[in-house]
Scaffold this motif. Structure first.
Motif, mmCIF file in Angstrom:
data_model
loop_
_atom_site.group_PDB
_atom_site.id
_atom_site.type_symbol
_atom_site.label_atom_id
_atom_site.label_comp_id
_atom_site.label_asym_id
_atom_site.label_seq_id
_atom_site.Cartn_x
_atom_site.Cartn_y
_atom_site.Cartn_z
ATOM 1 N N ILE A 181 3.849 -0.306 10.549
ATOM 2 C CA ILE A 181 3.229 -1.213 11.516
ATOM 3 C C ILE A 181 1.736 -1.264 11.223
ATOM 4 N N PHE A 182 1.261 -2.419 10.844
ATOM 5 C CA PHE A 182 -0.165 -2.602 10.555
ATOM 6 C C PHE A 182 -0.753 -3.506 11.637
ATOM 7 N N ASP A 183 -1.529 -2.918 12.531
ATOM 8 C CA ASP A 183 -2.117 -3.665 13.650
ATOM 9 C C ASP A 183 -3.510 -4.148 13.267
ATOM 10 N N ASP A 184 -3.565 -5.342 12.692
ATOM 11 C CA ASP A 184 -4.838 -5.918 12.251
ATOM 12 C C ASP A 184 -5.598 -4.901 11.397
ATOM 13 N N SER A 185 -4.881 -4.288 10.440
ATOM 14 C CA SER A 185 -5.415 -3.158 9.678
ATOM 15 C C SER A 185 -6.172 -3.567 8.428
ATOM 16 N N PHE A 186 -6.340 -4.862 8.203
ATOM 17 C CA PHE A 186 -7.041 -5.331 7.007
ATOM 18 C C PHE A 186 -8.293 -6.120 7.363
ATOM 19 N N SER A 187 -8.656 -6.100 8.636
ATOM 20 C CA SER A 187 -9.752 -6.961 9.114
ATOM 21 C C SER A 187 -11.101 -6.595 8.519
ATOM 22 N N ALA A 188 -11.305 -5.315 8.158
ATOM 23 C CA ALA A 188 -12.615 -4.891 7.632
ATOM 24 C C ALA A 188 -12.696 -4.989 6.115
ATOM 25 N N LEU A 189 -11.640 -5.506 5.477
ATOM 26 C CA LEU A 189 -11.621 -5.603 4.017
ATOM 27 C C LEU A 189 -12.070 -6.987 3.573
ATOM 28 N N ASP A 190 -12.750 -7.020 2.430
ATOM 29 C CA ASP A 190 -13.097 -8.319 1.868
ATOM 30 C C ASP A 190 -11.830 -8.967 1.314
ATOM 31 N N VAL A 191 -11.890 -10.260 1.024
ATOM 32 C CA VAL A 191 -10.700 -11.028 0.632
ATOM 33 C C VAL A 191 -10.071 -10.462 -0.631
ATOM 34 N N ALA A 192 -10.905 -10.086 -1.619
ATOM 35 C CA ALA A 192 -10.371 -9.587 -2.891
ATOM 36 C C ALA A 192 -9.653 -8.250 -2.700
ATOM 37 N N THR A 193 -10.281 -7.330 -1.944
ATOM 38 C CA THR A 193 -9.648 -6.029 -1.691
ATOM 39 C C THR A 193 -8.377 -6.198 -0.883
ATOM 40 N N ASP A 194 -8.403 -7.119 0.074
ATOM 41 C CA ASP A 194 -7.231 -7.406 0.893
ATOM 42 C C ASP A 194 -6.071 -7.863 0.008
ATOM 43 N N ALA A 195 -6.351 -8.751 -0.923
ATOM 44 C CA ALA A 195 -5.309 -9.270 -1.809
ATOM 45 C C ALA A 195 -4.746 -8.168 -2.704
ATOM 46 N N ARG A 196 -5.622 -7.341 -3.280
ATOM 47 C CA ARG A 196 -5.165 -6.244 -4.148
ATOM 48 C C ARG A 196 -4.312 -5.250 -3.358
ATOM 49 N N LEU A 197 -4.735 -4.961 -2.138
ATOM 50 C CA LEU A 197 -4.007 -3.991 -1.316
ATOM 51 C C LEU A 197 -2.619 -4.520 -0.972
ATOM 52 N N ARG A 198 -2.530 -5.799 -0.598
ATOM 53 C CA ARG A 198 -1.231 -6.362 -0.243
ATOM 54 C C ARG A 198 -0.296 -6.410 -1.445
ATOM 55 N N ALA A 199 -0.864 -6.683 -2.614
ATOM 56 C CA ALA A 199 -0.047 -6.699 -3.829
ATOM 57 C C ALA A 199 0.476 -5.296 -4.155
ATOM 58 N N ALA A 200 -0.362 -4.289 -3.955
ATOM 59 C CA ALA A 200 0.047 -2.908 -4.229
ATOM 60 C C ALA A 200 1.037 -2.400 -3.192
ATOM 61 N N LEU A 201 0.956 -2.944 -1.982
ATOM 62 C CA LEU A 201 1.848 -2.499 -0.915
ATOM 63 C C LEU A 201 3.289 -2.952 -1.125
ATOM 64 N N ARG A 202 3.497 -4.122 -1.745
ATOM 65 C CA ARG A 202 4.847 -4.691 -1.831
ATOM 66 C C ARG A 202 5.846 -3.741 -2.474
ATOM 67 N N PRO A 203 5.584 -3.214 -3.677
ATOM 68 C CA PRO A 203 6.578 -2.279 -4.250
ATOM 69 C C PRO A 203 6.674 -0.962 -3.468
#
Length: 581
Positions: free
Chosen positions: A497-519
């Motif tokens: 459960i991620f409750d608005d847990s990416f709000s403090a990340l910049d767009v690039a870091t957010d994208a990298r994190l979401r890509a790494a999270l999938r697998p």
């Protein structure tokens, strides 16, 4: 309040009856010794000094020295045993308050407030603990001294007994007046300690906001007001306390003068001897001192009663999310969550915060929730780990209603990254191992890699052993969020459960994190609450929440064409080209 004080003491003093028995025995011995010494002293004066019998003086004096040594040893032992009893009593009460507070839902925590719970666990317990200590030390001594002193004084000379009676009555009346006036002041004092703690905690926690808005003078005035109110109440209590000792001293001195005045006349008439008068004065002092010590207990009792009332209020408050009496083992697919016509309303609220919510999370899928501020997103996800209980409908995890699951079983399946990530004082490693104490360093680094936190941790001198301040105040907001995400990943739950847990990340870091999270979360159910549309465009299902109701569900593309509320959110954040992508 006195009934609650008695219940509290009785409940937590029971394991220490053995120590209290030692206190009683030693206090009895010490008191008997102290009562017998003035009689021996009188015999030395009347039978030894007057007759010049040196052997009698030395013999009786030796007995007095021996009795004094026994009295001193017994008194030391009694104080030691009494202090141990009181300290262990305080420890148990603090532990009980802490355990009860840990069982509270957010509803109870909001009702009491953190500053008040801290005051009740520290200052309130200390006041009751001091009463237990003083009671244990004087549990036997004061009553025996008062009764025994009167008997021994009457043996010496019954004709002066009226002075003892008059002194005790006057002293008792003054004490009653004092206690009646102190009770309300003690209750007010504890409330003002709560207020001072609340103001101080707010100012320390929000110091950045205070400085950003240049509100230091305003906050200083708030603190000064709370501080002055506490000082004012404490001063009133202090004035009453200051009256006590001069009053007791006056009674003791006047009584002594009265005994000597009338005693001298009785010596002159041959009714008593000098030694008997000396012993009578000693017994009078012992009686009045025991009355004064009892007075101290009676003065402490109102404040301790107020504190006990506040403590018992916590201990007697049942959590609204109490564990089930007969827990049910999970029976369904691991990582499956079902909301079945769920509604939730806060106590006293006119309208529910969320209404008739139904959806499900399945392993290997990502579900996102988006909506305006105040639409009920955080309340909704709080129902899964039972931070609240639904007021209507059911929330099922792995086929079982969360209200029927053992709390440890439920929480072991959930990895929650809250909206305001909190780190505990310690190290990076100790924070990451919070959900899995036996995690290896390699598991920690894997989680940091996925959470995009590895680079800044490697830059730190201590790396995994780098210090983290309370609340994570020595790292940035984005770093704090990434460490909180890594902490959830280390646990490897079946529901994220991620409750608005990416709000403090910049767009690039957010994208990298979401890509790494999938697998990493491929076999788990993932629930994401987000304000930023770009964070949830790849979700398998997006729920649009508005005013506590689901007003749309589907993929990003489906909602763009079918849901006006979602399209409005997207258009407010993305350019036309991004919206079409």
């Amino acid at each position: 309040m006195l009934q609650r004080l008695a219940r509290l003491i009785n409940r937590y003093i029971r394991p220490y009856w053995g120590l209290l028995s030692i206190v009683i025995v030693l206090q009895t011995i010490a008191t008997i010794m102290s009562l017998y010494l003035p009689t021996l002293n009188a015999r030395i004066i009347d039978e030894g000094v007057v007759t010049g019998d040196t052997d009698f003086i030395w013999g009786t004096g030796g007995v007095m020295l021996l009795l004094s040594a026994v009295q001193g040893a017994a008194q030391i032992g009694a104080v030691w045993a009494g202090a141990n009893t009181a300290m262990q009593f305080g420890r148990d009460v603090r532990a009980a308050i802490f355990e009860r507070a840990l069982s509270f839902s957010a509803r109870e925590l909001n009702r009491f407030g953190a500053p008040s719970l801290i005051t009740r666990t520290t200052n309130d317990v200390q006041q009751v603990q001091m009463l237990v200590l003083m009671t244990a030390i004087m549990l036997v001594g004061a009553p025996i001294t008062m009764v025994g002193g009167v008997i021994m004084a009457l043996r010496e000379d019954a004709g002066l007994s009226w002075i003892i009676f008059a002194a005790v009555v006057i002293l008792g009346a003054g004490i009653v007046v004092l206690i009646v006036n102190m009770g309300p002041l003690f209750e007010l004092m504890q409330k003002r300690i709560d207020t001072l703690n609340r103001v101080l905690r707010e100012q320390i926690t929000g110091i950045r906001v205070v400085r950003a808005f240049v509100r230091e003078p305003h906050e200083a005035r708030r603190f000064d007001t709370a501080n002055a109110e506490l000082v004012d109440t404490a001063t009133k209590v202090g004035r009453l306390m200051a009256f006590l000792f001069p009053f007791v001293g006056l009674i003791m001195n006047v009584s002594t003068v009265g005994v000597m005045w009338f005693g001298a006349q009785r010596i002159e008439s041959g009714d008593i001897q000098i030694g008997q008068l000396t012993a009578f004065i000693s017994y009078l002092m012992q009686i009045l001192i025991s009355v004064m010590m009892t007075t101290m207990l009676l003065v402490m009792a109102p404040r301790a009663a107020v504190c006990a009332d506040r403590i018992m209020e916590v201990l007697e408050t049942d959590s609204s999310v109490a564990p089930p009496a007969s827990p049910v083992a999970p029976s369904g697919e691991r990582g499956h969550v079902l909301f079945d016509r769920v509604s939730f309303a806060y106590p006293g609220a006119e309208e529910p915060v969320i209404r008739d919510i139904s959806f499900e999370l399945t392993p290997g899928t990502t579900t996102a929730i988006i909506g305006s501020t105040g639409s009920g997103k955080t309340t909704l996800i709080s129902l899964i780990p039972r931070l609240f209980d639904a007021t209507a409908g059911r929330v099922l995890v792995d086929g079982v209603d969360v209200r029927d699951l053992d709390p440890d079983t439920l929480w072991a399946r959930i990895g929650l990254v809250p909206q305001k990530p909190y780190l505990f004082s310690g190290t990076i490693a100790s924070n990451l191992r919070y959900g899995k104490p036996d995690a290896t360093d390699e598991e920690l680094w894997d989680a940091l890699r996925v959470a995009q936190a590895e680079p800044f941790v490697l830059d730190k001198e201590g790396r995994l052993e780098s210090e983290i301040a309370q609340g994570g105040t020595n790292v940035s907001g984005g770093q704090r969020q990434r460490l909180a995400i890594a902490r959830a990943l280390v646990k490897k739950p079946s529901v994220y459960i991620f409750d608005d847990s990416f709000s403090a990340l910049d767009v690039a870091t957010d994208a990298r994190l979401r890509a790494a999270l999938r697998p990493e979360t491929a076999s788990a159910a993932v629930l994401v609450v987000a304000q930023r549309v770009s964070t949830i465009t790849g979700a398998d299902l997006i729920l649009v929440l508005d005013d506590g109701e689901i007003v749309g569900r589907g993929t990003h593309e489906e909602l763009l064409t079918t849901n006006a509320t979602y399209r409005e959110i997207v258009e407010s954040q993305l350019s036309a080209e991004e919206a079409a992508a």
